[in-house]
Design an enzyme around this catalytic site. Sequence first.
Site, mmCIF file in Angstrom:
data_model
loop_
_atom_site.group_PDB
_atom_site.id
_atom_site.type_symbol
_atom_site.label_atom_id
_atom_site.label_comp_id
_atom_site.label_asym_id
_atom_site.label_seq_id
_atom_site.Cartn_x
_atom_site.Cartn_y
_atom_site.Cartn_z
ATOM 1 N N SER A 1455 0.833 -1.198 0.000
ATOM 2 C CA SER A 1455 0.000 0.000 0.000
ATOM 3 C C SER A 1455 0.873 1.256 0.000
ATOM 4 O O SER A 1455 1.715 1.416 -0.888
ATOM 5 C CB SER A 1455 -0.958 -0.038 1.201
ATOM 6 O OG SER A 1455 -1.911 0.980 1.102
ATOM 7 N N ASP A 1573 -5.522 -4.089 -2.948
ATOM 8 C CA ASP A 1573 -4.512 -3.758 -1.944
ATOM 9 C C ASP A 1573 -3.897 -5.034 -1.370
ATOM 10 O O ASP A 1573 -4.605 -5.968 -0.992
ATOM 11 C CB ASP A 1573 -5.166 -2.935 -0.829
ATOM 12 C CG ASP A 1573 -4.120 -2.213 0.016
ATOM 13 O OD1 ASP A 1573 -3.063 -2.817 0.294
ATOM 14 O OD2 ASP A 1573 -4.359 -1.051 0.387
#
Length: 1728
Positions: A1455, A1573
């Site tokens: 991320s 993600d």
Amino acid sequence: MDSSSIAHESDIVSTERNILPERFISNKQQGNYLEDGSGDGNGKAAEHWLLAAIFNFFWVISYFISGSTHIAFRSSWYIVSLLLLKFPKWIIVEANHIHLTIPFSVLVVTLAIIFYVSYEFLKGRLLSEYKNLTSDLNTDSLNSKNSKSSRLLHHDSKDSNTTRRRRYSSGKLLSSALHESHSGINGGDDGDDTFLSSYLDQFLSAIRIFGYLEKPVFHDLTKNMKTQKLDEGEILLLDNSVGFAIVVEGTLDIYHEVEEKGNMNDIDGDFMVDDNQSIYSILKRKKKKYSTSRHGQYNNNSDPGHYNGHNVNGDDEDDDDGILQMRSSSRNQNIPSFDAIESSSSDEESDINDGDSESQSESDDESTGFIRLKDGLGKFQLLNTVKAGNPVSSLVNILNLFTSANDNVTSPSRTGRMDSNYTNPVERPTSKLSTSIEESAMRLELGKYSLSPTEASYRSTSNPSNNFSKDNDPLSKSISGPDAVTTPSLPPLNNRAFVIPKVVARAATDCTIAIIPPQAFAKLKAKYPRSASHIIQMILTKLYHVTFQTAHKYLGLTQEIAYTELLLNRTVSYDLPNYLKEIVIDRFKDKGKDMNLQKGFQSPTSSRLTSNFNGNSNNQRTNSRNSQALMSTRDLRKTRPELSQQSSMIHSPTPITGSRHVVLESRDKYNPGDLLSNVPLSRINLASPSSRGFDYSSMKKESSPQSSVNSRKRSTTGERPRLLKRPSIYNNQSSSRSDALKGNNSNNKDINFTSFSAQEETEDSVVRMALVEAMLTYLGVNKTNMSILPGIYDGAPSEPHSHRASEISLVSSYTSSAAPQTTIRILPKEYAIVSTRKQKQSSKKRRKYKEEISPTLDYEYAKNEFAQAIELQYFKQGTVIVEQDTRGKGLYYVVSGKIDVTTSTVSDHEIFNSTRDKKKKKSKTLFTIESGGIAGYLSSLVSYKSFVTLIAKTDVYVGFLPYQTLEKLCDKYFLIYLRIAESLTSLLTPRMLKLDHALEWLHLNASDTLFNQGDPANGIYVILNGRLRQLRNPELEENSTDYPNDGEEKDSSRDSTIVMGELGQGESFGEVEVLTAMDRISSMVAVRDTELARIPRSLFELLAIEHPSIMIRVSRLVAKKILGQGQANMALPKIGSGSNLRHDLNLTIPPSSSSSIHTHSYGNDNSNQMNNANFRTITILPITSGLPVESFAMKLVHAFKQVGRTTIGLNQRTTLSHLGRHAFDKLAKLKESGYFAELEELYQTVVYIADTPVKSSWTKTCIAQADCVILLARADDSPEIGEYERLLLKSKTTSRTELVLLHNERSVEPGMTQRWLRSRSWVHNHYHIQFAMDSLVNSSNVKDTGGNIGALNLVDKFIQTELGRKTQYNISKLLPESIKMTVENFSSRFMKRKRQYYTPVHRHKDDFLRLARILSGQAIGLVLGGGGARGLSHLGILQALEERGIPIDMIGGTSIGSFVGGLYAKDYDLVPIFGRIKKFAGRISSIWRMLSDFTWPVTSYTTGHEFNRGIWKSFGDTRIEDFWVQYFCNSTNITESVQEIHSYGYAWRYVRASMSLAGLLPPIEDNGSMLLDGGYVDNLPVLEMKARGCNTIFAVDVGSVDDRTPMKYGDSLNGFWIILNRWNPFSKHPNIPTMAEIQVRLGYVSSVNALEKAKRTPGVIYVRPPIENYATLDFGKFEEIYKVGADFGKVFLQALAEEGKMPYIPGSNADLVGDVETGFFLHRRNSI
């Protein structure tokens, strides 16, 4: 138009009309003139006509142009007037009559549509350039193209490589001439696997054990080779009379005689003694059980197959000493041999399988691995199974083939030198062939190979005992031809003495064996003695590495090996008289009184020895301890006068019996022996004939024990040194020792009465010669067996009319009586009468191979050269002279004192502790060597590690011969190897002989497969040198019986193959499968040329039954290995609080997909997995010529040393200097292999530098020796495949290949790395290194410049000096900026200064240190977790790491961590990424940008365009492979439900995939898969970083804190109550999570457990900044969050250092690489 113009036009027309007729007339007249052929105006008329034609043409053109222009002008004028005057006028007039009404709503909608269309147009054309940077769509096709290109590259070498695999002699073992000699057989199509080629391949595979053979040597060795077919079940007796046997077809089982249970238990008990016991106590305990004859040998008169020893002379001596020691007073005691111990037992003792009844069927025995022979010939147990291509003969048998002929020379009428397989020398079976072999060998040694018919007939009639009838021979039918009876009944053996050897071979299937008869080895030794010594040297080395090393390290039979030296000291006797001992002791004492003994007596040789063995810390500690205890080393070469040429050549065939006057120089007191100091002395005792030797004729007549050597008495003061060799206590007595006992007075006279010149008669010469004679005596060398008879190597027969017979059958005694024996009679070439001319032509064409042998290779010359290298050394009590498992220093002869021989073992409770200290090892004393003994015998033979530790029990004075000198002199006096082989083979115990028969030596070329997954486990393997890769296919485990047959299934199965690990030198494998009796669980492939020792499964089971201690040892090793492998995969405990479990660490994370669409790499799927990347050998190979290989290697070797690795760099020059005179010899391959294996043990890393042309043999050697190949390339060159790279592909190596791209500047052009990697599927990894190569180029171009440029360069050099820099700085302060800029431009334009590149300020960022840490398995990784805006604190942590000087070698992130880590990996500098991260945070925090990106919330709330553009603005077109530091990020593949690891591709795309928060951003589409993600599966990917080989990992976690508040709301839930509970401030119930919160928690379940597992991973430094008060989208608080991370990072690292928890950073305290040109690099200033 007026009248004048009209008149003008009419005039023109009339004029034209008047001209045309004239023109026509002229043309017509011209034609008439031409027809008539006459006329004077032809030339003028033709010229006039041409001019007229040209004029008319241009006139017509001009007329047309003028008319067209006029028309175009008038037309354009009309159109312009219409558009600009008439049409606007009409519009204005008509507009006054038209009225248009547009509503406001329509106008607004129209304007909105226009704005939207314009925006989309600009967005799609200008603002969406990142969309062009998509992933590689055709990854599969790209990989297939790469594989096709690699196959095309391999196609050129297909034939050569196939031939290389099939011809085992390819450049390593046999000569190229051997290829030529067999080119007619192997030169056909490789695809035709004919029987003949297979037969030859198997033969060449087995004969490679001899090493390199010259073509004539190979021809002479194999020209008498026979083949013998064995039917299934037939038995071959293995002894020296068979020769060297090779299985070329089928399978042969090797059986060993079953040891009787009593003997087995006794022997096993001997080696299960306590630590305080020694071998002497064992022998003393056994002494009463065994008695000996006066020969020192045991006579076993038991029946064949049952060996029950009994007393011969009836006197049992008993010793009162507690521990028997080797001392000069006790060497007359007879020590029982292990052969006698194992072969003696009582009649009442039963067999090993006493539970089995005698009526047990033969099939039951065969099922359990036993066979029984008829007529009580014994019971045998399976030892090994020999397949095609392997030798049947053991290493000791091969040595006996070379040494047996020498015994025939020394004792022509003896009963025969005993094979190790026999128990009784008297009852050795003989035959016609054996007799003929022995006598032929004897004739060869005497130079009389050819026998006249009279001699042959005399031999057959004079020795009738050896010519027993073939019909009465029971073995004549046991191995017969196809026409004979296969299972005859054996006649009784009462009429003749016959014993079955202990080792037999039984044909498991119909097989064919090739046999080289013993006379071939005898002839080879006589004709080519140097080649024979080379073979013996090769066999001795393999015996040491395979048998001894496996027995020592793996089986724990160190005592067996040490017993060899014990027997040597007990057998050979040579002690110095006291007056020589006093000379040595007194000189050391005198020197000790005057000066420091440590400085005054250490010779250059001994100091060189001390410095050569500092390869590791253990040797350093040992040598430092030894240097304190080593008081003095006397270099006798300083005081010994050099022999003149006259004195050195006094040795003549006729000995000169002169006296020897010794001047005693060091006497400081009177001793009883001083009276003898001025008396002529001899170092050798003039003993009586009975004590010195015995007449050989007496031995022929007598075989009683009375014909032995008298016992030796204790040496008295002043006694002369005596040479008394004990007979071997083994039955196979060596001839070198019997030579000393011969009754030949002339020979003894030569040995005992050697004259010396007056220059030699000094104390040093006396001590020197005495020590040399002692050492040579222990080596089995004397004057008789070192002499080379003249004419023996001529190769021509002494009698031209002799002939030889070549038997067709295997052995004459084995031939069936039913089939007549065929004999081929061959006449010598002298019988043919040819013309002189043809004879001269043939002699010119054929070059006869003849070994050059110096005439000075005799005993006296050898003794003189050995004497010059002798040193005297003194060790204090307790000094460790040689430590176990370290390189032996040389040969020690104990002059005075005692040396303890000890061995070290690890206690049972410490065997599983990998961090144990060596001081905790148990030390056990085996025996003690006293004065007159020898130490370091085995380790000095092949210059290898010592199996035992030598400790000075008292103050010890020794004579020392360094191993370098011993090896050099033994190589010069090559006959010493024959004597060493005789001595060593006679000292081996029966257990070692059994191991030698069973252990196999295997050699694998690079990419060869040892075994495949699913094959039956038939043995345990120990890697002697090389490297193997372990592969495993999970698909084969699921269905082990169904194997793919077609090509597609094989390809699919190959794609799923995973690399489990790599094994290096000294490691073993296969124990688990052998113990559990299961198939192989994996495949083994050779990474490079590898040598292994194979312990057959049958031998392991036999040793487990006979010797349980070995079974226990191996079981512990297996348990330790399994425990070590299981620690990484074992179930971790659940961490809980009370009864409430909090974390389940056993929840698995979805693995990374192994399919091609999910693997973003150019090479293998496991290309980045470097969990065992501790490479021992690294090869630096340029892609093309012209690259600075040596400079790069020098920096890399220096970097390895800085990170704590003992490293050595090898180029061709250093290797050739080590090989010496063998540098360009064919023996270099053998020398190289031993040299390289030794370096791998001494150093942790060996760097091979390919600094030679591509066709050089050194380049091929570098590739073959590499565990990892580093391809060196210049980044800005063409990415085409170079010539060195093609050589690498042709070599078919499977070693790991790394690509290093050299850059002048610390930057990479986007997309440049992909151009290098996409055509190289064989590259596993790549690195970017700053290495300024312009300095090398510019330095070479200086010579081409002119005089003015040279003057400017001189000024430039002045500027580079310190004074010039100071002057330049002072001037620059006074000058304005404009003038300074002008001067700089002028200097850069005209002075041609070297270009200066930027390098980072921090020294810990050196690229070579980073590369060294990665290659040595000490890499430092940084893992940055995800957490939205909280991840801005990563920037502060990076600043703290840089200020602390902690380097980062690999970066991974999730991320926001993938974004920050990617920027840092791209530039590896903190300053430029600060602005980029701040700019990105500002774009994300902008409300207007987010509002403009909103869309209908079906998949996500935003389109993702603004987010994509923000990431792309930071990374641009850069790909991940262009990053300066290795980098990866993870994402969640919701299509395949796996975790993706991205290390290749466009950076913005996969960073965006790792940051795609579900609901806020849409998933990234990548080759059909949707990526989200990576924090959903692993928010802190520490395990992936650990799998890439990082030893220390800094893991920064910025994720949100999990809410673990316990809930209590009952079994049902009302939504209205939830709302009221949230609004009620006085409610005691916690807030119930909403549906969105539950979905978020559900998505992070796997990540939470992965985080807890990462925290407990060894080597991980967990960092958690205090950022809990910040939300995920608080990007507007950049400065605040950044400062929080920076402040916390400084405090955290400081606390680690103060608490001592900071991990060791390799290379952090080292300076920059020393050879970097400081004036060539500049530091980048701190600005964005």
